[in-house]
Design an enzyme around this catalytic site. Structure first.
Site, PDB file in Angstrom:
ATOM      1  N   CYS A   1      -4.999  -0.441  -5.503  1.00  0.00           N
ATOM      2  CA  CYS A   1      -6.383  -0.113  -5.148  1.00  0.00           C
ATOM      3  C   CYS A   1      -7.081  -1.300  -4.493  1.00  0.00           C
ATOM      4  O   CYS A   1      -7.688  -1.173  -3.431  1.00  0.00           O
ATOM      5  CB  CYS A   1      -7.144   0.332  -6.396  1.00  0.00           C
ATOM      6  SG  CYS A   1      -8.907   0.493  -6.136  1.00  0.00           S
TER       7      CYS A   1
ATOM      8  N   CYS B   1      -7.518   1.657  -1.945  1.00  0.00           N
ATOM      9  CA  CYS B   1      -8.904   2.130  -1.800  1.00  0.00           C
ATOM     10  C   CYS B   1      -9.861   1.117  -1.169  1.00  0.00           C
ATOM     11  O   CYS B   1     -10.609   1.454  -0.245  1.00  0.00           O
ATOM     12  CB  CYS B   1      -9.493   2.497  -3.161  1.00  0.00           C
ATOM     13  SG  CYS B   1      -8.324   2.915  -4.439  1.00  0.00           S
TER      14      CYS B   1
ATOM     15  N   LYS C   1      -9.071  -0.093   2.444  1.00  0.00           N
ATOM     16  CA  LYS C   1      -9.216   1.108   3.286  1.00  0.00           C
ATOM     17  C   LYS C   1     -10.691   1.425   3.524  1.00  0.00           C
ATOM     18  O   LYS C   1     -11.115   1.669   4.646  1.00  0.00           O
ATOM     19  CB  LYS C   1      -8.536   2.299   2.607  1.00  0.00           C
ATOM     20  CG  LYS C   1      -8.768   3.599   3.339  1.00  0.00           C
ATOM     21  CD  LYS C   1      -8.468   4.782   2.459  1.00  0.00           C
ATOM     22  CE  LYS C   1      -9.540   5.024   1.439  1.00  0.00           C
ATOM     23  NZ  LYS C   1      -9.170   6.083   0.480  1.00  0.00           N
TER      24      LYS C   1
ATOM     25  N   TYR D   1      -4.131  12.713   2.421  1.00  0.00           N
ATOM     26  CA  TYR D   1      -5.395  12.019   2.669  1.00  0.00           C
ATOM     27  C   TYR D   1      -5.201  10.654   3.318  1.00  0.00           C
ATOM     28  O   TYR D   1      -6.007  10.248   4.159  1.00  0.00           O
ATOM     29  CB  TYR D   1      -6.246  11.944   1.390  1.00  0.00           C
ATOM     30  CG  TYR D   1      -5.861  10.893   0.378  1.00  0.00           C
ATOM     31  CD1 TYR D   1      -6.495   9.655   0.350  1.00  0.00           C
ATOM     32  CD2 TYR D   1      -4.870  11.122  -0.570  1.00  0.00           C
ATOM     33  CE1 TYR D   1      -6.156   8.688  -0.579  1.00  0.00           C
ATOM     34  CE2 TYR D   1      -4.528  10.161  -1.509  1.00  0.00           C
ATOM     35  CZ  TYR D   1      -5.170   8.940  -1.507  1.00  0.00           C
ATOM     36  OH  TYR D   1      -4.832   7.986  -2.429  1.00  0.00           O
TER      37      TYR D   1
ATOM     38  N   GLU E   1      -6.965   9.710   6.802  1.00  0.00           N
ATOM     39  CA  GLU E   1      -7.944   8.608   6.826  1.00  0.00           C
ATOM     40  C   GLU E   1      -7.573   7.561   7.877  1.00  0.00           C
ATOM     41  O   GLU E   1      -8.430   7.100   8.645  1.00  0.00           O
ATOM     42  CB  GLU E   1      -8.004   7.956   5.437  1.00  0.00           C
ATOM     43  CG  GLU E   1      -8.667   8.850   4.410  1.00  0.00           C
ATOM     44  CD  GLU E   1      -8.596   8.316   2.986  1.00  0.00           C
ATOM     45  OE1 GLU E   1      -9.381   8.766   2.152  1.00  0.00           O
ATOM     46  OE2 GLU E   1      -7.738   7.453   2.708  1.00  0.00           O
TER      47      GLU E   1
ATOM     48  N   HIS F   1     -36.004  16.901  -0.496  1.00  0.00           N
ATOM     49  CA  HIS F   1     -36.145  17.197   0.929  1.00  0.00           C
ATOM     50  C   HIS F   1     -36.680  15.990   1.691  1.00  0.00           C
ATOM     51  O   HIS F   1     -37.540  15.292   1.168  1.00  0.00           O
ATOM     52  CB  HIS F   1     -37.103  18.385   1.061  1.00  0.00           C
ATOM     53  CG  HIS F   1     -37.310  18.834   2.466  1.00  0.00           C
ATOM     54  ND1 HIS F   1     -36.349  19.537   3.163  1.00  0.00           N
ATOM     55  CD2 HIS F   1     -38.368  18.673   3.290  1.00  0.00           C
ATOM     56  CE1 HIS F   1     -36.810  19.795   4.368  1.00  0.00           C
ATOM     57  NE2 HIS F   1     -38.029  19.288   4.474  1.00  0.00           N
TER      58      HIS F   1
ATOM     59  N   GLU G   1     -29.561  18.878  -0.294  1.00  0.00           N
ATOM     60  CA  GLU G   1     -30.433  19.931  -0.824  1.00  0.00           C
ATOM     61  C   GLU G   1     -29.845  21.314  -0.561  1.00  0.00           C
ATOM     62  O   GLU G   1     -30.170  22.289  -1.245  1.00  0.00           O
ATOM     63  CB  GLU G   1     -31.850  19.827  -0.251  1.00  0.00           C
ATOM     64  CG  GLU G   1     -31.973  20.153   1.219  1.00  0.00           C
ATOM     65  CD  GLU G   1     -33.405  19.991   1.740  1.00  0.00           C
ATOM     66  OE1 GLU G   1     -34.313  20.662   1.218  1.00  0.00           O
ATOM     67  OE2 GLU G   1     -33.618  19.179   2.670  1.00  0.00           O
TER      68      GLU G   1
HETATM   69  C1  LIG Z   1      -3.736   3.501   1.291  1.00  0.00           C
HETATM   70  C2  LIG Z   1      -4.204   3.977  -0.064  1.00  0.00           C
HETATM   71  C3  LIG Z   1      -5.503   4.399  -0.224  1.00  0.00           C
HETATM   72  C4  LIG Z   1      -5.946   4.834  -1.462  1.00  0.00           C
HETATM   73  N1  LIG Z   1      -7.238   5.262  -1.572  1.00  0.00           N
HETATM   74  C5  LIG Z   1      -7.713   5.670  -2.774  1.00  0.00           C
HETATM   75  C6  LIG Z   1      -9.070   6.081  -2.906  1.00  0.00           C
HETATM   76  O1  LIG Z   1      -9.842   6.093  -1.940  1.00  0.00           O
HETATM   77  N2  LIG Z   1      -9.494   6.448  -4.136  1.00  0.00           N
HETATM   78  C7  LIG Z   1      -8.667   6.439  -5.228  1.00  0.00           C
HETATM   79  O2  LIG Z   1      -9.118   6.765  -6.330  1.00  0.00           O
HETATM   80  N3  LIG Z   1      -7.369   6.084  -5.114  1.00  0.00           N
HETATM   81  C8  LIG Z   1      -6.873   5.694  -3.924  1.00  0.00           C
HETATM   82  N4  LIG Z   1      -5.571   5.291  -3.810  1.00  0.00           N
HETATM   83  C9  LIG Z   1      -4.690   5.383  -5.000  1.00  0.00           C
HETATM   84  C10 LIG Z   1      -4.887   4.200  -5.946  1.00  0.00           C
HETATM   85  O3  LIG Z   1      -4.737   2.990  -5.239  1.00  0.00           O
HETATM   86  C11 LIG Z   1      -3.875   4.280  -7.079  1.00  0.00           C
HETATM   87  O4  LIG Z   1      -3.968   5.544  -7.693  1.00  0.00           O
HETATM   88  C12 LIG Z   1      -4.128   3.218  -8.142  1.00  0.00           C
HETATM   89  O5  LIG Z   1      -4.090   1.924  -7.593  1.00  0.00           O
HETATM   90  C13 LIG Z   1      -3.062   3.337  -9.251  1.00  0.00           C
HETATM   91  O6  LIG Z   1      -3.224   2.318 -10.207  1.00  0.00           O
HETATM   92  P1  LIG Z   1      -2.006   1.884 -11.122  1.00  0.00           P
HETATM   93  O7  LIG Z   1      -2.566   0.960 -12.141  1.00  0.00           O
HETATM   94  O8  LIG Z   1      -1.277   3.064 -11.592  1.00  0.00           O
HETATM   95  O9  LIG Z   1      -0.993   1.122 -10.172  1.00  0.00           O
HETATM   96  P2  LIG Z   1      -1.203  -0.054  -9.134  1.00  0.00           P
HETATM   97  O10 LIG Z   1      -2.629  -0.278  -8.847  1.00  0.00           O
HETATM   98  O11 LIG Z   1      -0.306   0.248  -8.008  1.00  0.00           O
HETATM   99  O12 LIG Z   1      -0.703  -1.336  -9.905  1.00  0.00           O
HETATM  100  C14 LIG Z   1       0.641  -1.516 -10.252  1.00  0.00           C
HETATM  101  C15 LIG Z   1       0.940  -3.002 -10.253  1.00  0.00           C
HETATM  102  O13 LIG Z   1       2.197  -3.220 -10.893  1.00  0.00           O
HETATM  103  C16 LIG Z   1       2.878  -4.253 -10.220  1.00  0.00           C
HETATM  104  N5  LIG Z   1       4.291  -4.126 -10.583  1.00  0.00           N
HETATM  105  C17 LIG Z   1       5.133  -3.098 -10.264  1.00  0.00           C
HETATM  106  N6  LIG Z   1       6.326  -3.283 -10.862  1.00  0.00           N
HETATM  107  C18 LIG Z   1       6.248  -4.442 -11.564  1.00  0.00           C
HETATM  108  C19 LIG Z   1       7.164  -5.158 -12.394  1.00  0.00           C
HETATM  109  N7  LIG Z   1       8.386  -4.692 -12.641  1.00  0.00           N
HETATM  110  N8  LIG Z   1       6.752  -6.311 -12.943  1.00  0.00           N
HETATM  111  C20 LIG Z   1       5.502  -6.802 -12.724  1.00  0.00           C
HETATM  112  N9  LIG Z   1       4.604  -6.157 -11.953  1.00  0.00           N
HETATM  113  C21 LIG Z   1       4.970  -4.986 -11.391  1.00  0.00           C
HETATM  114  C22 LIG Z   1       2.560  -4.001  -8.759  1.00  0.00           C
HETATM  115  O14 LIG Z   1       2.739  -5.169  -7.988  1.00  0.00           O
HETATM  116  C23 LIG Z   1       1.079  -3.581  -8.864  1.00  0.00           C
HETATM  117  O15 LIG Z   1       0.221  -4.692  -8.722  1.00  0.00           O
HETATM  118  C24 LIG Z   1      -5.077   4.835  -2.583  1.00  0.00           C
HETATM  119  C25 LIG Z   1      -3.764   4.401  -2.432  1.00  0.00           C
HETATM  120  C26 LIG Z   1      -3.329   3.978  -1.190  1.00  0.00           C
HETATM  121  C27 LIG Z   1      -1.902   3.518  -1.037  1.00  0.00           C
END
Ligand SMILES: Cc1cc2nc3c(=O)[nH]c(=O)nc-3n(C[C@H](O)[C@H](O)[C@H](O)COP(=O)(O)OP(=O)(O)OC[C@H]3O[C@@H](n4cnc5c(N)ncnc54)[C@H](O)[C@@H]3O)c2cc1C
Length: 473
Positions: free
Chosen positions: A43, A48, A51, A179, A183, A437, A442
């Site tokens: 994110c 997010c 973006k 999406y 976008e 308004h 609205e």
């Molecule tokens: C281009 C794009 C736009 C998006 N826009 C939106 C939006 O507008 N609104 C919205 O709500 N969501 C959006 N999302 C989705 C959102 O980013 C994800 O749903 C959210 O970040 C998920 O969070 P998470 O904690 O599950 O994983 P992540 O945020 O992906 O975090 C996982 C972390 O784990 C780390 N990791 C992975 N494996 C290991 C390991 N073995 N050891 C140590 N570290 C590790 C990774 O490096 C990462 O930092 C978007 C996604 C993308 C790709």
């Protein structure tokens, strides 16, 4: 006395992992977290936030154009992509620092590196072969974009690289109908990139309300985005100056840059999950119960790695509920229903609840209220853009079961409507709410006439390559 190094070990410092680690530490648990890339996760680093910054940048173009009708002259601004990217990167670095500081302040032990499970309670963090044990393990490893197995796919980029392009390409093909694809198509088009969106399905944004899909398609076409539906890529070849993309129907399209936004996969490969006995689903996602517990008693998973609802607020909520339940003695379940969603295209979409198609299946009698209009602002700006609003009402209970908006500030509007839907608001409640308004929102409390589709048909978009001129013809 615990025989483990930590009460909780969190794999991944993204939205879900950081929230879970901080809250568990606040409940008194001894917590460690490992992050292999950058703190903040998808994110903050490549989702997010960057973006939305690009979306803001892309929309100034409309503002400059619209200003003329309001008496502003001489708005001949120029745009510099490297400046935008540098400023965006500085902001992302600042946010990353905040995420790390929040963990430190909460007393969470930070390990920089990749964590792998050796068994259900033991993790090895690389580099350095650091061995750590924990009573409870939370996998919050997120997901990654996948490139399809097509000849030449290695020439393409994903959203990860799109945030770091050195310069804007003259032309760009974006593959996908979700999406992220839509976008990025909007973003690049606004910066004058000749943009083509290729999608294998009949219509972009599968799973969204049909009315929104049709209306957004029409608006994107007006803005000069080529939308090629019902097509798949057969191969990609690199020429001297351009990529040549051959579709399965034999058509060839050339572009300077090609981006795939065709899907994401959970980060579950090669981290010892199978060896620890954690069951995975068909997309590689960790299968969890309603408490985010995996098939192994002490291993939990939240966020994109579980492939439930892949959005930041959902990952955060899951992380919070996990920490409260397991370490705070406050059993909490996450409600995955009624999740508001946006598509930050221009114009944007905000949506909550059921689509019309699903609502018709679920309810014996559905009332549809629909308004499509030119926002007041565009009477002077002259912009040819129409806003769409839909309310879906279960006629038996009068309850509003879906709210869909296309147009400026749709996401902001729907965030507020989401509260009403959560409170099970009826159409009578919407009607009794005083209008504010003059606003576009609205319209949501002033829609009185039921929509009769037979009287006002919406033309579905045709598959195939189209340009704005085709629409006018
Ligand atoms: C281009 C794009 C736009 C998006 N826009 C939106 C939006 O507008 N609104 C919205 O709500 N969501 C959006 N999302 C989705 C959102 O980013 C994800 O749903 C959210 O970040 C998920 O969070 P998470 O904690 O599950 O994983 P992540 O945020 O992906 O975090 C996982 C972390 O784990 C780390 N990791 C992975 N494996 C290991 C390991 N073995 N050891 C140590 N570290 C590790 C990774 O490096 C990462 O930092 C978007 C996604 C993308 C790709």
């Amino acid at each position: 006395m615990s025989t483990y190094d930590f009460d909780l070990f969190v794999v991944g410092a993204g939205s879900g992992g950081v929230r879970a680690a901080r809250v568990a530490a606040g409940h008194g648990a001894k917590v460690a977290i490992a992050e292999e890339y950058r703190f903040g996760g998808t994110c903050v680093i490549r989702g997010c936030i960057p973006k939305k910054l690009l979306v803001y940048a892309s929309r100034f173009r409309d503002d400059f154009e619209d200003a003329v009708g309001f008496g502003w002259a001489g708005t001949s601004a120029t745009f510099d992509w490297p400046t935008l990217i540098a400023n965006k990167d500085a902001e992302i670095a600042r946010l990353e620092g905040i995420y790390r500081a929040l963990l430190e302040k909460a007393g969470v032990h930070i390990l920089v590196g990749r964590a792998e499970l050796a068994d259900a309670h033991t993790l090895i963090v690389q580099p350095g072969n650091r061995k750590v044990t924990a009573r409870v393990v939370l996998i919050a490893a997120g997901g990654h974009p996948v490139l399809p197995e097509i000849p030449g796919a290695g020439h393409a980029i994903t959203s990860n690289e799109a945030f770091h392009l050195e310069r804007l390409p003259a032309s760009m093909i974006i593959v996908g109908g979700g999406y992220i694809a839509v976008e990025f198509a909007s973003i690049f088009r606004a910066f004058d990139v000749d943009t083509t969106l290729i999608y294998r399905g009949p219509k972009i944004l599968r799973g969204f309300d049909e009315g929104l899909r049709d209306a957004l398609t029409a608006e994107l076409l007006k803005r000069g985005i080529d939308i090629v539906c019902g097509s798949e890529i057969a191969k990609i070849e690199k020429g001297w100056t351009e990529l040549s993309v051959t579709l399965k129907n034999g058509t060839t399209i050339a572009a300077k840059q090609l981006m795939f936004a065709t899907g994401r996969k959970p980060n579950t490969a090669g981290i010892g999950l199978e060896a620890a006995g954690v069951k995975l689903g068909p997309n590689g996602q960790i299968l969890v119960d309603t408490q985010s517990r995996s098939s192994v008693e002490n291993i939990f998973a939240v966020g994109d790695v579980t492939d439930r609802v892949n959005l930041t607020p959902v990952a955060i909520r899951e992380g919070q509920a996990f920490a409260d339940s397991v370490f705070g003695n406050k059993p909490t379940l996450v409600d995955h229903d009624l999740v508001p969603t946006a598509v930050f295209s221009t114009p944007e979409i905000g949506t909550i609840g059921l689509t019309e198609a699903v609502a018709r299946e679920r309810y014996a009698k559905l009332d549809v209220y629909r308004a499509q209009f030119r926002p007041l602002k565009h009477t002077l700006s002259g912009r040819d853009e129409r806003m769409l609003m839909k309310l879906l009402v279960d006629a038996e209970t009068d309850r509003v079961v879906g709210c869909h908006v296309l147009g400026p500030d749709a996401a902001e509007i729907v965030q507020m409507a989401a509260i009403a839907l959560r409170l099970k608001a009826t159409k009578a409640d919407f009607d009794a709410t005083m209008a504010l308004h003059p606003t576009v929102a609205e319209e949501l409390v002033t829609m009185r006439e039921k929509w009769q589709p037979a009287l006002q048909p919406v033309a579905p978009p045709r598959p195939g390559k189209r340009r704005v001129a085709d629409e006018a013809a």
